[in-house]
Design a protein around this motif. Structure first.
Motif, PDB file in Angstrom:
ATOM      1  N   THR A 116      -3.996  -6.142   6.678  1.00  0.00           N
ATOM      2  CA  THR A 116      -2.599  -5.807   6.958  1.00  0.00           C
ATOM      3  C   THR A 116      -1.743  -5.916   5.707  1.00  0.00           C
ATOM      4  O   THR A 116      -0.907  -5.046   5.428  1.00  0.00           O
ATOM      5  CB  THR A 116      -2.034  -6.718   8.059  1.00  0.00           C
ATOM      6  N   VAL A 117      -1.950  -6.977   4.949  1.00  0.00           N
ATOM      7  CA  VAL A 117      -1.197  -7.140   3.702  1.00  0.00           C
ATOM      8  C   VAL A 117      -1.496  -5.982   2.760  1.00  0.00           C
ATOM      9  O   VAL A 117      -0.579  -5.362   2.197  1.00  0.00           O
ATOM     10  CB  VAL A 117      -1.522  -8.489   3.025  1.00  0.00           C
ATOM     11  N   ASN A 118      -2.770  -5.664   2.574  1.00  0.00           N
ATOM     12  CA  ASN A 118      -3.142  -4.572   1.673  1.00  0.00           C
ATOM     13  C   ASN A 118      -2.576  -3.236   2.151  1.00  0.00           C
ATOM     14  O   ASN A 118      -2.082  -2.433   1.347  1.00  0.00           O
ATOM     15  CB  ASN A 118      -4.665  -4.479   1.571  1.00  0.00           C
ATOM     16  N   TYR A 119      -2.641  -2.990   3.439  1.00  0.00           N
ATOM     17  CA  TYR A 119      -2.157  -1.726   4.004  1.00  0.00           C
ATOM     18  C   TYR A 119      -0.666  -1.544   3.724  1.00  0.00           C
ATOM     19  O   TYR A 119      -0.220  -0.457   3.341  1.00  0.00           O
ATOM     20  CB  TYR A 119      -2.425  -1.723   5.509  1.00  0.00           C
ATOM     21  N   LEU A 120       0.104  -2.609   3.912  1.00  0.00           N
ATOM     22  CA  LEU A 120       1.553  -2.530   3.695  1.00  0.00           C
ATOM     23  C   LEU A 120       1.893  -2.463   2.207  1.00  0.00           C
ATOM     24  O   LEU A 120       2.811  -1.739   1.796  1.00  0.00           O
ATOM     25  CB  LEU A 120       2.238  -3.725   4.350  1.00  0.00           C
ATOM     26  N   LYS A 121       1.153  -3.200   1.376  1.00  0.00           N
ATOM     27  CA  LYS A 121       1.393  -3.166  -0.071  1.00  0.00           C
ATOM     28  C   LYS A 121       1.104  -1.773  -0.631  1.00  0.00           C
ATOM     29  O   LYS A 121       1.820  -1.289  -1.510  1.00  0.00           O
ATOM     30  CB  LYS A 121       0.522  -4.207  -0.778  1.00  0.00           C
TER      31      LYS A 121
END
Length: 223
Positions: free
Chosen positions: A210-215
């Motif tokens: 989720t963090v990677n997707y949003l970043k």
């Protein structure tokens, strides 16, 4: 504790265990819960002693927001940014019901006050919050933060067994088009095992994905 408080705690714990799915089956005694709780408190206390400041990761868009632009000559570790949750957590109080217009007006007042981050709501949880974020997307003069505050959308990590691209909550966070997204994730193994009912590696994958997707979509992400 007053005399007899131990018995009352045991009674309360028994009620909590019986009403919590998975906890009763595991047979976790009150002493175990107390021990882990005391351990977490000791860790927090040690962290408080050694932590002198709070920092945020650099955001290339920060130059467009004067209030969150690093102060010249001041080390980043000595800067403090204020994160306000009035419009999301604060609006959950008993007897409080804010309209979209109410939330827009409050966001502008918080911006005028000097807040650096304004958590506007949870777009994946109700249409009102989704409409609130849409109001700021249309560029209307009466829905602009003119003093540099960053609007924040709040939500969860992707669901277990699902990808971010097919998770409705994650997609609602992207659709909010805020410069910052805050997600809540499980960091305590008891929560992962009993509440989330997921493998611990899967839980870490949910957070990481989720963090990677949003970043990758240009968001500043807080967990």
């Amino acid at each position: 504790p007053s005399a007899g408080s131990g018995g009352r705690m045991q009674t309360l714990w028994a009620g909590f265990v019986s009403s919590t799915p998975g906890l009763a089956a595991r047979g976790i005694p009150l002493e175990t819960y107390r021990s882990s709780d005391q351990q977490r408190k000791r860790v927090r206390n040690r962290h408080a002693v050694h932590t002198k400041s709070v920092t945020t990761s650099p955001d290339p868009r920060a130059t467009a927001h004067s209030s969150t632009t690093p102060v010249e000559g001041l080390p980043a570790a000595q800067q403090v940014f204020i994160y306000d949750t009035t419009l999301r957590d604060g609006s959950q109080g008993e007897g409080i019901s804010l309209s979209v217009d109410d939330k827009v007006k409050l966001a502008k007042r918080l911006d005028d006050f000097g807040m650096h981050y304004i958590e506007g709501g949870w777009p994946g949880s109700n249409p009102k919050d989704a409409q609130f974020f849409a109001t700021f997307q249309n560029g209307a003069e009466d829905a602009q933060l003119k003093n540099g505050a960053k609007l924040v959308a709040f939500g969860m990590t992707r669901y277990k067994g699902a990808s971010c691209s097919e998770d409705a909550n994650v997609q609602a966070l992207v659709a909010a088009e805020t410069p910052v997204v805050t997600i809540v994730g499980k960091t305590w193994d008891m929560q992962v095992d009993i509440v989330l009912e997921a493998a611990r590696e899967e839980n870490l994958g949910m957070i990481r994905d989720t963090v990677n997707y949003l970043k990758e979509r240009g968001r500043e992400v807080m967990l």
